[in-house]
Design a protein around this motif. Sequence first.
Motif, PDB file in Angstrom:
ATOM      1  N   GLY A 173      41.409  43.386  36.858  1.00 13.34           N
ATOM      2  CA  GLY A 173      42.343  43.111  37.939  1.00 13.34           C
ATOM      3  C   GLY A 173      41.708  42.534  39.181  1.00 13.34           C
ATOM      4  O   GLY A 173      42.221  42.696  40.282  1.00 13.34           O
ATOM      5  N   VAL A 174      40.575  41.872  39.027  1.00 10.89           N
ATOM      6  CA  VAL A 174      39.885  41.275  40.173  1.00 10.89           C
ATOM      7  C   VAL A 174      39.557  39.835  39.827  1.00 10.89           C
ATOM      8  O   VAL A 174      39.421  39.473  38.665  1.00 10.89           O
ATOM      9  CB  VAL A 174      38.576  42.036  40.502  1.00 10.89           C
ATOM     10  N   PRO A 175      39.419  38.973  40.836  1.00 10.22           N
ATOM     11  CA  PRO A 175      39.008  37.595  40.542  1.00 10.22           C
ATOM     12  C   PRO A 175      37.648  37.581  39.852  1.00 10.22           C
ATOM     13  O   PRO A 175      36.767  38.376  40.187  1.00 10.22           O
ATOM     14  CB  PRO A 175      38.929  36.951  41.937  1.00 10.22           C
ATOM     15  N   PRO A 176      37.467  36.716  38.879  1.00  6.75           N
ATOM     16  CA  PRO A 176      36.176  36.655  38.193  1.00  6.75           C
ATOM     17  C   PRO A 176      35.034  36.370  39.156  1.00  6.75           C
ATOM     18  O   PRO A 176      35.149  35.535  40.040  1.00  6.75           O
ATOM     19  CB  PRO A 176      36.370  35.492  37.206  1.00  6.75           C
ATOM     20  N   ARG A 177      33.957  37.103  39.003  1.00 11.39           N
ATOM     21  CA  ARG A 177      32.739  36.847  39.783  1.00 11.39           C
ATOM     22  C   ARG A 177      31.552  37.212  38.914  1.00 11.39           C
ATOM     23  O   ARG A 177      31.653  38.052  38.020  1.00 11.39           O
ATOM     24  CB  ARG A 177      32.720  37.695  41.055  1.00 11.39           C
ATOM     25  N   PRO A 178      30.414  36.600  39.144  1.00 13.35           N
ATOM     26  CA  PRO A 178      29.254  36.925  38.306  1.00 13.35           C
ATOM     27  C   PRO A 178      28.644  38.271  38.672  1.00 13.35           C
ATOM     28  O   PRO A 178      28.492  38.599  39.852  1.00 13.35           O
ATOM     29  CB  PRO A 178      28.287  35.766  38.596  1.00 13.35           C
ATOM     30  N   TYR A 179      28.318  39.064  37.663  1.00 15.79           N
ATOM     31  CA  TYR A 179      27.588  40.312  37.834  1.00 15.79           C
ATOM     32  C   TYR A 179      26.125  40.059  37.476  1.00 15.79           C
ATOM     33  O   TYR A 179      25.831  39.429  36.463  1.00 15.79           O
ATOM     34  CB  TYR A 179      28.169  41.402  36.934  1.00 15.79           C
TER      35      TYR A 179
END
Length: 316
Positions: A62-68
Amino acid sequence: MAAEPGREPATAEQVEAAWQDTKLAQVLYHDWESGSYDEKWSISFDQRCTDYARDRFTAVAGVPPRPYGRSLEIGAGTGFFTLNLMLAGLIEHGTVTDISAGMVEVALANAGRLGLDVEGQVVDAERLPFPDDSFDLVVGHAVIHHLPDVASAFAEIARVLRPGGRVVICGEPTRVGHRVARRLSSLTWSATRALTRLRPLRSWARPEAELDESSRAAALEAVVDLHTFDPDELAATVRAAGLVGVRTHTDELTAAWFGWPVRTVEAALTEERLGFRWRMFAYRSWLTLDRVDRRLSAVVPPGWYYNVSVTAFTHR
């Protein structure tokens, strides 16, 4: 104990021993399956599977995609989830783990072919050999239903996550969804086997030796598939591990009613008879039904869907 990937099926004696030792069963079953696992489940590392992995991840997170930065996968199998999430740009460095040495070997080979920065290790998910606060993300796909002690696994996940780190576990069977899928698969198997005994269709059936191996695998599946889940009860288990912001998401209703019989037909018939047109028909039909299922989610109880996913994070 680990066999070379996909080389030898478990013997009758090994299967008998595995009935008394579920972790031995996990090793035997998944070592044997490792060499053919990607083909069996139509796993690939292209746009089709990359989109699927990314969409399942973001649907529950439920969050915008971002790199981990650093990610750990438990029960990674051949690397489907981690490698496709890396291809989608959601993970920078991946560590894949599995109780099966054969699966880890295949996952690392897949990563090497793709040029991805991945480490691999044979690991029991209930006893992770990593220091506290080691990872920004822990993921899993169709894994926790194999674990004898799900609560212990989530406690370990909470321990190795950094403050504010996230866990995303996708693709676990619900109780209702699993019961329906098993019934449909059983009926499809019986019907397909009956049809391929008719003279005009005998050449469509897989060789008996392959079917015998499938039967032996099915016997082990009864030992390695340990749990089905109610979404609310799964969320409570995750909260009890000390994780916060717990959220579940379910998917695949009619898509599962279609998909499981399709997989059963593919297990019974030869690849040459089915061919590319069958694969495209199955894939496009599944996509259409998946879109239908998303619309039905407004009126259908979550527990009726086949898959449940869960996400949570650690205190900052």
